[in-house]
Design a protein around this motif. Structure first.
Motif, PDB file in Angstrom:
ATOM      1  N   CYS A   9       0.835  -1.200   0.000  1.00 38.50           N
ATOM      2  CA  CYS A   9       0.000   0.000   0.000  1.00 38.50           C
ATOM      3  C   CYS A   9       0.871   1.252   0.000  1.00 38.50           C
ATOM      4  N   ALA A  61      -2.841  -1.945   4.772  1.00 38.36           N
ATOM      5  CA  ALA A  61      -3.277  -0.620   4.324  1.00 38.36           C
ATOM      6  C   ALA A  61      -2.701   0.462   5.222  1.00 38.36           C
ATOM      7  N   TYR A  72      -8.214  -3.531   5.634  1.00 31.65           N
ATOM      8  CA  TYR A  72      -8.224  -2.178   5.081  1.00 31.65           C
ATOM      9  C   TYR A  72      -8.533  -1.190   6.189  1.00 31.65           C
ATOM     10  N   ARG A 106      -9.103   3.282   6.855  1.00 31.29           N
ATOM     11  CA  ARG A 106      -9.042   4.661   6.366  1.00 31.29           C
ATOM     12  C   ARG A 106      -9.619   5.608   7.414  1.00 31.29           C
ATOM     13  N   ASN A 115      -8.531  -8.417   0.159  1.00 32.20           N
ATOM     14  CA  ASN A 115      -8.571  -7.116   0.814  1.00 32.20           C
ATOM     15  C   ASN A 115      -9.464  -6.185   0.006  1.00 32.20           C
ATOM     16  N   ASN A 146     -11.524  -2.899  -0.345  1.00 32.10           N
ATOM     17  CA  ASN A 146     -11.433  -1.648   0.402  1.00 32.10           C
ATOM     18  C   ASN A 146     -12.761  -0.936   0.516  1.00 32.10           C
ATOM     19  N   HIS A 179     -11.423  -3.003  -5.433  1.00 29.42           N
ATOM     20  CA  HIS A 179     -11.307  -1.580  -5.164  1.00 29.42           C
ATOM     21  C   HIS A 179     -12.606  -0.851  -5.403  1.00 29.42           C
TER      22      HIS A 179
END
Lengths: 317, 413
Positions: free
Chosen positions: A105, A147, A193, A195, A245, A247, A295
């Protein structure tokens, strides 16, 4: 009353043979960069026509990141390097060498002067892009990093790892600021993942038990949990995701900014859209015939999805 | 945002204590950090201006146009423009998106200093010139640069009496100036008239600095004393009622040290000064009581220019002999409990008391279900950003100097 999310397919492209790994709109939304398991990267325009192919990596590319001004693209590859490409000249302008195993990543900071990369060598590296120099190596995980993300002001790094931990680091000093672990009894599932929320106060993390959790990291607790249900809306039995994975991203409805939607890909070709407040599944979008959605990205009201076998679709939400 | 997760004691520190880095990019004579604390501009002895990125401590830009040592540097508040003067008798205005000066003026003699006005940046400036009247310059229109000279008023001895240095009041309507005869005057920037004048001593004024809040002013005189004054209410009071009241005098009575350069912290509660001669330290005073709180050590040479980076809480100084940039900062200790969420660091032993439900066995499913039900009512705000950080500075995205990665290699060679 929970309102469904309407969507319309505006672009549907099949990207050649071979496996695709990541697709990202540039910040402006005028170009799409797609990376392939054979090590190439394609730059497509809005209609899906190929603008350029970037060649240079010797092994598969796993992740891409655009700089905020859209002039540069970073790519993380299994050949242990990170490359930075100029989108004006379509040439590789920097190669960052230092990781000792697959790089999984990458992420630019908002100023475009630092790059964060996470690797299967279990380390996170902070790079000074201008001088191609590794400033810091953060070794705090005991399994591959899946990530990384940065808070909007660039001062905190969050990382997800297969060791089941989410860690927060200080970008400047490299110190670990906090560790989050979901205590689900005996096992902690690998984190696939992670964020930050747009304001940087929450963390959205996906784990391989098929759940997406929203963390309030100041308080060390999960504030919302979203489950993937195989049959779609209404079905209660949750499924194991466990392999890829997939996201996530946030979609903020411009007509109603109080409504925020979490978008997530899944192992079996569907894209889930959950309402953050009620945690209800609003829509289930079939973006592929059974191939995992690796994705998803929301950019200017458009949702970009990419499956493992090269189905790249854009929906207008 | 990281500050809220750090050790609050370390974050609450008001001034740096530890020398943590030295940078050497040419022979630096002068440094200035940008208002948002992202960049450091360093003027070198051969006229280059080196822009250092304070995230990476690497050079991102070199501005070349001056041919002799840089003697003053100022950032615009937005961080995009830089004003420089040099011993080549030139004043340049740089736009950091480009590499050439966007405005340039050449004078007939040496220049002391140039300052941005708080109003109409970057086009209204003040320039003080060696043995000449200083100037207000408006160079908004490249072909019609307007200059208005200001001479010293308020003194009988008008021959050889010049303004050496000046600083704008945050309102932009007033300019504080110091002269070579020890006068501190306040000049109206609107018509250039002298509104207030006071003779403090008979020696040169070396520097004048103003706290960002506009409450305090510190004047470094060559009689080895820094005098700190309270600024009168310039906006509401009539000029005839203005008084410059000395709050404190800073001096080293034992060694009789000269002070090279002075700087306030963001709110004017601390004052720092570098020392002349064989002493290689930086003195930090607390300004309400006037007491010396800290002496920063670590350099092996005399320090000339000092600069306080507010947001990062760091102090930078330039060495006279080597031209190195010394950096003092606050070292935050690693919290080991941050690595293991189940552990807590404690100051002293705590006697263990079992909580009522501490060892209750609850079936896993039940527990998970209960947690999920709790989540229902939690309100989350994912969008509202904090506007100030834990030290009270505003956090917002500011001007970013665009990088040119194509040809950044070996920038300095």
């Amino acid at each position: 009353m929970v309102q469904k999310v309407d969507y319309e397919l505006v672009l549907d492209i099949q990207l050649g043979s071979g496996y695709t790994t990541c697709a990202k709109f540039n910040p402006e939304g005028s170009l799409i960069a797609v990376s392939f398991a054979n090590g190439t990267i394609q730059i497509l325009d809005q209609e899906g026509h190929r603008v350029k192919e970037l060649k240079g990596h010797t092994l598969g590319v796993s992740d891409l990141s655009w700089s905020e001004d859209g002039r540069y693209l970073a790519s993380a590859s299994d050949d242990t390097t990170v490359k930075i490409w100029s989108i004006e000249s379509f040439k590789c302008v920097k190669t960052l060498v230092g990781h000792t195993y697959h790089v999984n990543c990458v992420k630019f900071n908002h100023k475009g002067n630092l790059l964060i990369s996470g690797s299967s060598d279990e380390a996170i590296r902070v790079w000074d892009i201008n001088n191609s120099k590794c400033l810091k190596t953060l070794c705090a995980h005991s399994d591959p990093i899946s990530a990384v993300d940065l808070s909007w002001d660039g001062t905190i790094i969050v990382s997800a790892s297969y060791d089941g931990l989410i860690r927060l680091f200080d970008t400047q000093s490299g110190q670990c600021l906090k560790t989050l672990i979901y205590d689900g009894g005996d096992v902690s599932y690998p984190v696939s993942y992670v964020r930050f929320s747009p304001n940087g106060k929450y963390i959205l993390a996906s784990t391989l038990d098929g759940a997406v959790r929203l963390w309030d990291y100041m308080d060390n607790k999960v504030v919302k949990t979203f489950f993937a249900h195989k049959q779609g809306i209404g079905e209660v039995s949750k499924i194991e995701m466990g392999k890829y994975n997939c996201n996530t991203d946030f979609f903020i409805d411009e007509k109603d900014p109080s409504r925020i939607i979490v978008v997530s890909g899944s192992d079996f070709g569907s894209v889930f859209l959950w309402d953050v407040k009620s945690r209800k599944l609003l829509s289930l979008l079939q973006a592929s015939e059974g191939s995992p959605i690796l994705h998803v990205q929301v950019n200017n009201g458009k949702l970009l999805t990419l499956s493992r076998v090269g189905e790249c679709k854009v929906y207008q939400l | 945002m990281n500050l809220s997760l750090l050790d609050p004691f370390a974050v609450a520190k008001e001034y740096p204590e530890v020398l943590f880095s030295k940078l050497e990019f040419g022979h630096s004579t002068l440094i200035k950090s940008s208002y948002n604390s992202d960049y450091l501009a360093s003027g070198t002895i051969d006229g280059d201006i080196v822009i250092i990125d304070l995230d990476t401590h690497g050079i991102i830009k070199i501005l070349r146009n001056h041919t002799r040592a840089i003697n003053s540097l100022r950032w615009s508040n937005c961080g995009r423009y830089l004003l420089s003067t040099s011993r080549d008798w030139k004043v340049n205005l740089w736009d950091l998106t480009a590499n050439e000066p966007i405005r340039s003026l050449r004078f007939e003699g040496p220049i002391w200093q140039a300052e941005f006005s708080p109003k109409n940046q970057p086009f209204e400036i003040f320039i003080s010139i060696f043995e000449d009247d200083c100037l207000f310059v408006n160079w908004e229109d490249k072909d019609d640069i307007r200059m208005s000279p200001i001479s010293v008023e308020g003194s009988e001895e008008s021959s050889n009496h010049y303004i050496l240095t000046g600083v704008y009041h945050p309102s932009g309507n007033f300019l504080f100036v110091g002269t070579n005869k020890g006068l501190v005057n306040i000049i109206s920037t609107i018509d250039g008239s002298t509104l207030f004048t006071e003779k403090i001593t008979s020696s040169n004024v070396k520097n004048i600095i103003l706290s960002q809040t506009g409450y305090r002013i510190a004047v470094n005189f060559s009689d080895r004393i820094i005098r700190q004054f309270k600024i009168p209410d310039l906006v509401n009071e009539e000029p005839e009622n203005w008084v410059l009241e000395v709050e404190h005098k800073y001096q080293d009575v034992v060694n009789r040290l000269q002070w090279n350069s002075v700087s306030f912290n963001s709110n004017g509660e601390y004052l720092i000064a570098s020392t002349f001669g064989s002493s290689h330290e930086i003195y930090i005073w607390e300004t309400t009581m006037g007491s010396l709180v800290k002496i920063l050590e670590g350099s092996k040479e005399e320090l000339v220019d000092v600069d306080w980076n507010f947001k990062k809480c760091e102090i930078y100084a330039v060495g006279l002999d080597s031209g190195k940039i010394y950096m003092w900062g606050v070292i935050v200790p690693q919290k080991w409990s941050a690595l293991a969420p189940d552990f807590v660091e404690i100051e002293e032993n705590i006697e263990f008391m079992e909580r009522e439900d501490e060892f209750d066995i609850i079936p896993e499913n039940e527990m998970a279900q209960k947690n999920l039900e709790l989540e229902e009512d939690i309100e989350v705000d994912l969008l509202t950003k904090d506007t100030i950080d834990a030290r009270g500075f505003s956090i917002e995205k500011s001007f970013v100097i665009p990088l040119k990665l194509e040809h950044s290699q070996n920038l300095f060679e």
